[in-house]
Design a protein around this motif. Structure first.
Motif, PDB file in Angstrom:
ATOM      1  N   SER A  85     -25.913   0.031  12.069  1.00 41.74           N
ATOM      2  CA  SER A  85     -25.659   1.197  11.218  1.00 41.74           C
ATOM      3  C   SER A  85     -24.727   0.811  10.078  1.00 41.74           C
ATOM      4  N   VAL A  86     -24.527   1.742   9.155  1.00 38.61           N
ATOM      5  CA  VAL A  86     -23.560   1.584   8.065  1.00 38.61           C
ATOM      6  C   VAL A  86     -22.621   2.771   8.111  1.00 38.61           C
ATOM      7  N   ALA A 119     -22.721   4.282   2.119  1.00 41.98           N
ATOM      8  CA  ALA A 119     -23.740   5.060   2.828  1.00 41.98           C
ATOM      9  C   ALA A 119     -23.816   6.489   2.310  1.00 41.98           C
ATOM     10  N   ALA A 144     -28.081   4.693  -0.151  1.00 34.96           N
ATOM     11  CA  ALA A 144     -28.624   5.055   1.163  1.00 34.96           C
ATOM     12  C   ALA A 144     -30.098   4.692   1.231  1.00 34.96           C
ATOM     13  N   PHE A 176     -30.450   0.984   1.791  1.00 31.61           N
ATOM     14  CA  PHE A 176     -30.249   0.618   3.199  1.00 31.61           C
ATOM     15  C   PHE A 176     -31.526   0.893   4.003  1.00 31.61           C
ATOM     16  N   LEU A 225     -27.269   5.739   9.292  1.00 29.24           N
ATOM     17  CA  LEU A 225     -26.163   5.846   8.343  1.00 29.24           C
ATOM     18  C   LEU A 225     -25.142   6.853   8.859  1.00 29.24           C
TER      19      LEU A 225
END
Length: 497
Positions: free
Chosen positions: A451-452, A457, A463, A466, A474
């Motif tokens: 995850s971030v 994020a 986003a 990602f 996220l």
């Protein structure tokens, strides 16, 4: 008239009439003794802050900064010196505050530079309390237009402010953070706007429209209090620092808490919390979770710009725990006991890991505590926020989950602080994504949840990036659920074409 905004500090769409925040030039105080007025102004300012803390306990960390500033004996000592020199209090307070503000502005720390706005807010509060000045606040909701907005103004008027247009401001300033928490659109624009002028703000298109047409008025959408849309295969996670944050995340339909910042409770105390006290605090957060959802507790993360008086540390990361073993053990034991008692999906995450040996050392420490007290062991993970860990990610064995902390990772990779990193995204975002692809591949092969949880994020276009490279989870502020909704929809719509 249509204007392009210079930068977006909080996403949203809104429509309303401009209200220009009162300026304090020409504010006069009464004729009583300057020494008495100063004491009264400081006392009243502190009472106001403490009252705000009672009404909004989730904002305590922001308000503590002002409380410390106004209570600083050196500040009062310097003002009293000027009064002794015959300078009036109405001139002495702004002059001394200006000295303190310039000191912060000249600091090498980006974090401290960002706190200049908090100092200006504190100065404004004292100046207001030296006088009988009453701010002119409209009865109806409004869009605030100002040279520079202050956190306390936003806190006082959060239910009336529809949006903010400011000439200056930073993404990591307290005002910007609060605006995102309150779902209030906040943009930077150098254009001039008039009192009572109707404006339409649309951060999706990065525009401000003055005197909008009926059609443009109909474009306004209610961006508040939305729930997460269906997002199969992806996880919407929340960053939290209290059980109130967790409750908000559950109300908004998040899948869990990807980052619980445990150090925030330490910052609101002048002593370490006991294991029992932490057990109660963390239990409240766990109790706020919906069934089948999880929470990740990050062990306390201090050092660098984030200091606590009773925590002895030279740098962030494992040094925190080796130099403060009793604090680390009390925290871990509290979390282990909750996990053992409840059997809920609780996880522990270590921040600022540089080498595999550091993770193994902390993992062994947790295992030893669990064995000593016969506690069950939850999944253990790490934050990926150093170049060393990024370059050697394949060495990390036994890691159950990884959360990418973009704030420190970007600083380590590109020597950019949090504020500059947002302004200069275009310079490094492609390279950052390229560097993260091997992490995504490794996590997929080893079945490690990735995850971030950093600031990037919370920026819609990033986003999407990602998502594009395969990071499907996220973690953001609960109030940014609409941003995740939009980023997810934009990404999935593009991939379906």
């Amino acid at each position: 008239m249509k204007y392009q905004v210079e930068s977006i500090l909080s996403q949203g769409v809104t429509l309303g009439k401009i209200h220009i925040m009162d300026r304090l030039e020409g504010v006069n105080s009464d004729s009583s003794s300057d020494y008495i007025k100063l004491d009264n102004a400081i006392k009243k300012s502190l009472e106001e802050i403490r009252e705000m803390k009672k009404k909004s306990p989730e904002l305590e960390s922001y308000l503590l900064v002002q409380e410390y500033m106004i209570s600083d004996p050196e500040l009062k000592k310097r003002i009293l010196f000027m009064l002794d020199e015959g300078i009036s209090v109405s001139k002495a307070v702004p002059a001394v505050m200006k000295e303190f503000i310039e000191g912060l502005a000249n600091s090498a720390s980006g974090y401290l530079k960002e706190r200049t706005n908090d100092m200006e807010d504190a100065a404004r509060r004292i100046v207001l309390n030296l006088s009988d000045f009453k701010a002119n606040i409209p009865d109806e909701p409004f869009i605030l237009y100002t040279d520079k907005p202050y956190p306390s103004y936003l806190i006082h008027n959060k239910d009336r402010i529809l949006g903010i247009i400011s000439r200056v401001g930073g993404y990591t300033s307290h005002t910007a953070i609060l605006a995102r928490n309150y779902d209030i659109p906040f943009v930077i624009s150098k254009e001039e706007y008039k009192e009572g002028e109707e404006v339409f703000i649309d951060t999706r298109k990065k525009i401000i429209i003055t005197n909008p047409s009926p059609l443009q008025r109909s474009m306004k959408k209610d961006m508040k209090h939305k729930k997460a849309i269906l997002h199969a295969g992806y996880k919407f996670l929340a960053n939290a620092a209290s059980d109130l944050d967790v409750k908000k995340a559950m109300n908004y339909g998040f899948d869990g808490v990807g980052l619980y910042r445990t150090e925030m409770i330490f910052m609101n105390s002048n002593r370490p919390f006991t294991a029992l006290e932490q057990y109660k605090i963390y239990s409240d957060a766990v109790d706020a979770l919906d069934k089948d959802k999880y929470i990740v507790f990050r062990t306390f993360d201090v050092g660098g710009d984030k200091q606590i008086s009773y925590v002895h540390t030279n740098k962030k990361g494992i040094d925190n725990y080796k130099q403060n073993p009793y604090i680390f053990e009390n925290q871990v034991m509290a979390i282990l006991k909750i996990y053992t008692d409840t059997k809920k999906d609780i996880r522990i995450m270590f921040p600022m890991i540089f080498e595999k040996e550091e993770f193994d050392y902390l993992k062994g420490w947790v295992f030893d505590l669990a064995q000593r007290f016969d506690y069950s062991i939850p999944p253990l993970g790490m934050m990926l926020e150093t170049k060393s860990a990024l370059d050697n990610i394949k060495d990390f064995k036994g890691v159950k989950f990884i959360s990418i902390g973009t704030n420190d990772l970007v600083k380590d990779l590109y020597n950019l602080d949090r504020e500059t990193s947002v302004d200069r995204l275009d310079e490094y975002k492609d390279d950052l994504m390229k560097k993260l692809i091997p992490v995504v591949d490794y996590a997929e092969r080893k079945n490690i949840q990735l995850s971030v949880c950093g600031e990037l994020a919370s920026i819609p276009e990033i986003a999407e990036e990602f998502y594009r490279i395969g990071i499907k989870n996220l973690s953001v502020s609960p109030s940014l659920v609409n941003m995740l909704n939009q980023a997810y929809l934009d990404y999935t719509n593009k991939t379906m074409k």
